[in-house]
Design a protein around this motif. Structure first.
Motif, mmCIF file in Angstrom:
data_model
loop_
_atom_site.group_PDB
_atom_site.id
_atom_site.type_symbol
_atom_site.label_atom_id
_atom_site.label_comp_id
_atom_site.label_asym_id
_atom_site.label_seq_id
_atom_site.Cartn_x
_atom_site.Cartn_y
_atom_site.Cartn_z
ATOM 1 N N ALA A 9 56.482 20.448 83.830
ATOM 2 C CA ALA A 9 57.037 21.803 83.806
ATOM 3 C C ALA A 9 58.524 21.745 84.147
ATOM 4 C CB ALA A 9 56.316 22.697 84.796
ATOM 5 N N ILE A 10 59.329 22.455 83.364
ATOM 6 C CA ILE A 10 60.762 22.601 83.662
ATOM 7 C C ILE A 10 60.999 24.067 84.030
ATOM 8 C CG2 ILE A 10 63.086 22.620 82.666
ATOM 9 C CD1 ILE A 10 62.292 20.252 80.953
ATOM 10 N N TYR A 11 61.624 24.269 85.194
ATOM 11 C CA TYR A 11 61.881 25.643 85.630
ATOM 12 C C TYR A 11 63.386 25.871 85.769
ATOM 13 C CZ TYR A 11 61.963 29.998 88.169
ATOM 14 O OH TYR A 11 62.225 31.296 88.525
ATOM 15 N N SER A 12 63.838 27.022 85.242
ATOM 16 C CA SER A 12 65.260 27.382 85.345
ATOM 17 C C SER A 12 65.376 28.852 85.720
ATOM 18 C CB SER A 12 65.984 27.116 84.021
ATOM 19 O OG SER A 12 65.380 27.855 82.979
ATOM 20 N N ARG A 13 66.432 29.162 86.469
ATOM 21 C CA ARG A 13 66.641 30.540 86.920
ATOM 22 C C ARG A 13 68.137 30.805 87.057
ATOM 23 N NH1 ARG A 13 68.399 32.899 91.200
ATOM 24 N NH2 ARG A 13 68.569 30.923 92.338
ATOM 25 N N VAL A 44 59.406 14.277 76.643
ATOM 26 C CA VAL A 44 60.220 15.455 76.339
ATOM 27 C C VAL A 44 59.400 16.475 75.551
ATOM 28 C CG1 VAL A 44 62.297 16.292 75.172
ATOM 29 C CG2 VAL A 44 62.357 14.118 76.424
ATOM 30 N N ASP A 45 58.575 15.957 74.631
ATOM 31 C CA ASP A 45 57.740 16.860 73.828
ATOM 32 C C ASP A 45 56.598 17.455 74.641
ATOM 33 O OD1 ASP A 45 59.295 16.350 71.595
ATOM 34 O OD2 ASP A 45 58.067 14.623 70.983
ATOM 35 N N ARG A 46 56.331 16.880 75.817
ATOM 36 C CA ARG A 46 55.243 17.387 76.664
ATOM 37 C C ARG A 46 55.768 18.318 77.750
ATOM 38 N NH1 ARG A 46 52.396 11.623 77.914
ATOM 39 N NH2 ARG A 46 52.685 10.725 75.858
ATOM 40 N N CYS A 47 57.031 18.681 77.666
ATOM 41 C CA CYS A 47 57.621 19.592 78.657
ATOM 42 C C CYS A 47 57.308 21.045 78.285
ATOM 43 C CB CYS A 47 59.136 19.413 78.733
ATOM 44 S SG CYS A 47 59.645 17.835 79.462
ATOM 45 N N VAL A 48 57.011 21.837 79.285
ATOM 46 C CA VAL A 48 56.823 23.283 79.116
ATOM 47 C C VAL A 48 57.904 23.972 79.929
ATOM 48 C CG1 VAL A 48 55.267 25.247 79.397
ATOM 49 C CG2 VAL A 48 54.342 22.982 78.834
ATOM 50 N N VAL A 49 58.708 24.802 79.271
ATOM 51 C CA VAL A 49 59.868 25.423 79.916
ATOM 52 C C VAL A 49 59.519 26.826 80.395
ATOM 53 C CG1 VAL A 49 62.252 26.183 79.611
ATOM 54 C CG2 VAL A 49 61.440 24.067 78.502
ATOM 55 N N PHE A 50 59.881 27.114 81.645
ATOM 56 C CA PHE A 50 59.715 28.442 82.235
ATOM 57 C C PHE A 50 61.109 28.949 82.638
ATOM 58 C CE2 PHE A 50 55.771 26.174 82.873
ATOM 59 C CZ PHE A 50 54.800 27.117 82.547
ATOM 60 N N MET A 68 54.130 29.797 85.864
ATOM 61 C CA MET A 68 54.152 28.348 86.062
ATOM 62 C C MET A 68 53.203 27.943 87.183
ATOM 63 S SD MET A 68 57.343 25.862 87.115
ATOM 64 C CE MET A 68 57.458 26.567 88.772
ATOM 65 N N MET A 69 53.237 28.666 88.315
ATOM 66 C CA MET A 69 52.384 28.311 89.444
ATOM 67 C C MET A 69 50.905 28.531 89.115
ATOM 68 S SD MET A 69 54.256 26.937 91.586
ATOM 69 C CE MET A 69 52.941 26.702 92.775
ATOM 70 N N ALA A 70 50.615 29.538 88.297
ATOM 71 C CA ALA A 70 49.219 29.747 87.876
ATOM 72 C C ALA A 70 48.730 28.535 87.083
ATOM 73 C CB ALA A 70 49.102 31.018 87.050
ATOM 74 N N ASP A 71 49.592 27.993 86.204
ATOM 75 C CA ASP A 71 49.235 26.795 85.425
ATOM 76 C C ASP A 71 49.168 25.556 86.308
ATOM 77 O OD1 ASP A 71 49.031 28.237 83.108
ATOM 78 O OD2 ASP A 71 51.037 27.749 82.369
ATOM 79 N N VAL A 72 50.049 25.501 87.312
ATOM 80 C CA VAL A 72 50.027 24.366 88.246
ATOM 81 C C VAL A 72 48.689 24.322 88.971
ATOM 82 C CG1 VAL A 72 50.996 23.502 90.415
ATOM 83 C CG2 VAL A 72 52.527 24.180 88.576
ATOM 84 N N ARG A 73 48.204 25.487 89.390
ATOM 85 C CA ARG A 73 46.927 25.546 90.115
ATOM 86 C C ARG A 73 45.750 25.183 89.223
ATOM 87 N NH1 ARG A 73 49.647 30.563 92.045
ATOM 88 N NH2 ARG A 73 50.637 29.961 94.024
ATOM 89 N N LYS A 74 45.944 25.278 87.906
ATOM 90 C CA LYS A 74 44.916 24.834 86.966
ATOM 91 C C LYS A 74 45.082 23.353 86.628
ATOM 92 C CE LYS A 74 44.749 29.375 84.729
ATOM 93 N NZ LYS A 74 45.106 30.126 83.494
ATOM 94 N N VAL A 81 60.220 19.955 87.324
ATOM 95 C CA VAL A 81 61.618 19.503 87.363
ATOM 96 C C VAL A 81 62.532 20.725 87.342
ATOM 97 C CG1 VAL A 81 63.398 18.135 86.205
ATOM 98 C CG2 VAL A 81 61.012 17.374 86.153
ATOM 99 N N VAL A 82 63.520 20.756 88.262
ATOM 100 C CA VAL A 82 64.531 21.816 88.300
ATOM 101 C C VAL A 82 65.910 21.168 88.379
ATOM 102 C CG1 VAL A 82 62.975 23.450 89.414
ATOM 103 C CG2 VAL A 82 64.478 22.042 90.818
ATOM 104 N N TYR A 83 66.931 21.965 88.040
ATOM 105 C CA TYR A 83 68.293 21.429 88.108
ATOM 106 C C TYR A 83 68.777 21.350 89.549
ATOM 107 C CZ TYR A 83 73.381 21.215 87.785
ATOM 108 O OH TYR A 83 74.695 20.877 87.961
ATOM 109 N N ARG A 84 68.548 22.414 90.318
ATOM 110 C CA ARG A 84 68.957 22.457 91.722
ATOM 111 C C ARG A 84 67.861 23.094 92.553
ATOM 112 N NH1 ARG A 84 74.836 25.066 92.026
ATOM 113 N NH2 ARG A 84 73.477 26.756 92.701
ATOM 114 N N LEU A 85 67.816 22.742 93.850
ATOM 115 C CA LEU A 85 66.785 23.287 94.734
ATOM 116 C C LEU A 85 66.813 24.809 94.781
ATOM 117 C CD1 LEU A 85 66.856 20.872 97.821
ATOM 118 C CD2 LEU A 85 65.073 21.072 96.097
ATOM 119 N N ASP A 86 68.034 25.405 94.796
ATOM 120 C CA ASP A 86 68.108 26.855 94.934
ATOM 121 C C ASP A 86 67.672 27.590 93.670
ATOM 122 O OD1 ASP A 86 70.227 26.398 93.272
ATOM 123 O OD2 ASP A 86 71.744 27.278 94.585
ATOM 124 N N ARG A 87 67.404 26.830 92.564
ATOM 125 C CA ARG A 87 66.838 27.480 91.383
ATOM 126 C C ARG A 87 65.400 27.936 91.676
ATOM 127 N NH1 ARG A 87 70.628 29.561 89.459
ATOM 128 N NH2 ARG A 87 71.316 29.107 91.580
#
Length: 596
Positions: A9-13, A44-50, A68-74, A81-87
């Motif tokens: 999972a890739i998360y960006s904010r 890279v093809d197995r990444c899911v972007v949120f 994302m967290m709902a999918d993580v719990r499943k 993976v995130v760019y920065r912690l504060d994201r």
């Protein structure tokens, strides 16, 4: 433990769109570059972007983050993976809570900018350092809470929540020396209801048995505050609650000898009021409530009268401790196949009861017994027990013959597919929202509790206490709703794969069931059978997708001695009505051998 899927999972904010710098797109590209370098091109093809744009990092109430967290719990991802912690969050409490949850789920967390990777030794070391500071923060907050509880205990007030049986919560206005009016709460006896806990203490003192007290309460049809039958657990909770105890010298010695934190002097334990005990339980979210040792209790004098003499209350505690080792333990291993599926037509579950007898081929003989019949000593239910060996064998034979009706059964399942899956998604969305709301309320409560030490006796204190009570009550309601939805989610969790397995199971049942182990047979039955209802004469089997409300039970007066014919005319509802009652005569063992 269930294994996580091989996806990332890739998360960006970003709080607002600027079109430059660390935009959503730039963050995602940098994360994909990291995945390519560390995991390989194939990942890279197995990444899911949120992506959450226009949302602050001050809390976790963001739509894509929650998805994302709902999918993580499943267990859909092996890493986030995130760019920065504060994201992820700017709140240290939220962040440490997230890391703790990901650790339990065995999901790695990677922040590119800070080179934080919990899959590496250095990343785990950083996580340990963060957890140390988090633990320090929790212990500091706990110490503040205990200090505040100690101050509140001196007032003997009721802090809110459901009042114990026999009492109601009543507001009390008090004028301080500064002329300010404050409102607190105290317990006030409800005359008729106050007789119930007295009766429970007297019955237990007489019988020395929770089971006997439960049976007598059922016989008298006495209900709880919520209008439900008393169970052994509800009775034990009343017996262990010091709120009913008269605060006299014996009570003082009982608590001081056990090193409880007693807030009043011995002279004040004069028998004119009851006991208030704070910090009695550990109610950590997601875990069962645990009764803490008496040494951790904070004991105060309440503003309510005690209902039970201290000597009787103490004697009951000694008896409960002595009887702990005598508690009934169900056998973990038995031959019964319908445990958890079988219900009596009175509405209660039925459980297997093993005997010392055996069938001709050496199998132990067992019966299914109604829980209400046992609890009420036949007062509330007196239906015949079900012969377990006969009933289980009959159920298997009926499921074997179900293949002849599988087309109509599968048609019904297909018809309900949208209902099952649609509601499941709806329930999961509601669960995510409720859990987020619960967490926010908990944070607010902790913040308000911390603030009480600073505001002292100011005019704001009553408002803070009232707000704490309101939020606590709201969280109790949220918790109940979460339990309801979790049950509905589990009940309706039929996936596409499970529908296909049902088809295959029906075609394989006849040739494979006899060679299965007990555990495999139980699992196989549960793929087809939703519930089995025993009416004292016949077993009515309800398949998935059927409506049990159409089942007609014989009248109570006709049940004994009445037998319906075996019927398979309604394969989607009660497809079997089999007389499997346990005879009262001693020749049951011989009857069972002949039937099997």
């Amino acid at each position: 433990m269930q294994k996580n899927e091989d996806m990332i999972a890739i998360y960006s904010r970003k709080s607002k769109f600027t079109g430059k710098g660390e935009s959503i797109g730039n963050q995602v590209d940098l994360c994909k570059d990291y995945v390519r370098n560390m995991f390989g091109e194939g990942y890279v093809d197995r990444c899911v972007v949120f992506e959450d744009e226009g949302f602050s990092g001050g809390n976790l109430k963001r739509p894509d983050f929650q998805k994302m967290m709902a999918d993580v719990r499943k267990r859909k991802f092996k890493a986030i993976v995130v760019y920065r912690l504060d994201r992820i969050s700017r709140n240290i409490s939220d962040f440490t809570g997230l890391i703790d949850e990901l650790t339990k789920l065995d999901v790695s967390f990677v922040s590119i900018r800070e080179q934080f990777d919990t899959s590496t030794p250095m990343g785990r070391a950083m996580m340990f350092i963060i957890s140390v500071f988090s633990q320090l923060e929790r212990e500091t907050i706990a110490e503040r809470i205990r200090d505040n509880m100690h101050e509140l205990a001196k007032t003997g007030r009721w802090l809110g929540g459901n009042a114990p049986t026999g009492f109601k919560s009543e507001p009390v206005s008090k004028v301080n020396v500064d002329g300010k009016t404050r409102k607190s709460f105290k317990l006030v006896p409800i005359p008729e209801e106050a007789e119930i806990p007295k009766m429970i203490f007297d019955l237990y003192t007489e019988t020395d048995s929770l089971t006997a007290v439960e049976a007598e309460m059922l016989r008298r049809r006495i209900k709880t505050k919520q209008g439900k039958d008393f169970t052994r657990f509800a009775i034990k909770a009343i017996l262990q609650n010091p709120v009913y105890m008269v605060a006299d010298e014996d009570a003082y010695h009982y608590f001081t000898e056990r090193e409880a934190d007693v807030c009043f002097d011995r002279e004040e334990f004069d028998g004119t009021c009851g006991i208030m005990a704070y910090n009695r339980t550990d109610q950590e979210k997601g875990k069962a409530t645990v009764l803490l040792p008496v040494s951790e209790w904070i004991i105060a004098l309440g503003q309510h009268p005690g209902l039970v003499p201290s000597k009787q209350w103490i004697k009951v505690q000694e008896s409960l401790d002595r009887n702990k080792s005598k508690g009934y333990r169900k056998p973990r291993n038995n031959e019964a196949l319908l445990t958890g599926l079988l219900f009596c037509s009175c509405g209660e579950r039925m459980y297997p009861k093993l005997s010392q007898r055996k069938t001709a081929d050496g199998q132990p003989i067992y019966t299914y017994v109604c829980k209400m019949k046992e609890r009420s000593k036949r007062e509330r239910c007196n239906r015949r027990n079900a012969g377990g060996n006969i009933l289980d064998a009959a159920i298997i034979e009926q499921i074997k013959s179900l293949r002849e009706h599988d087309s109509s059964f599968i048609t019904q399942l297909e018809k309900n597919r949208r209902f099952y899956t649609g509601n499941r998604e709806q329930y999961e969305t509601q669960l995510a929202d409720l859990r987020a709301e619960y967490g926010e309320n908990e944070k607010t409560i902790n913040g308000l509790i911390d603030s009480m030490g600073m505001i002292g006796e100011s005019i704001a204190r009553p408002r803070v206490l009232k707000r704490i009570e309101e939020l606590s009550e709201a969280n109790r309601e949220i918790e109940n709703r979460i339990h309801e939805l979790e049950g509905l989610t589990e009940a309706n969790a039929l996936s596409d794969m499970e529908f296909d397995l049902l088809r295959q199971m029906l075609s394989m049942f006849r040739i494979s069931i006899d060679g299965m182990s007990i555990e495999e047979k139980r699992a196989a039955i549960r793929t087809v059978v939703h519930k089995v209802i025993w009416d004292g004469v016949n077993a009515h089997v309800v398949l998935f997708g059927a409506d049990e409300s159409d089942i007609e039970f014989p009248d109570m007066d006709d049940r004994l001695g009445h037998q319906d014919e075996i019927s398979a005319e309604e394969p989607l509802e009660a497809f079997a009505e089999v007389d499997c009652g346990e005879p009262e005569e001693e020749n049951f063992a011989e009857d069972a051998r002949n039937s099997l």
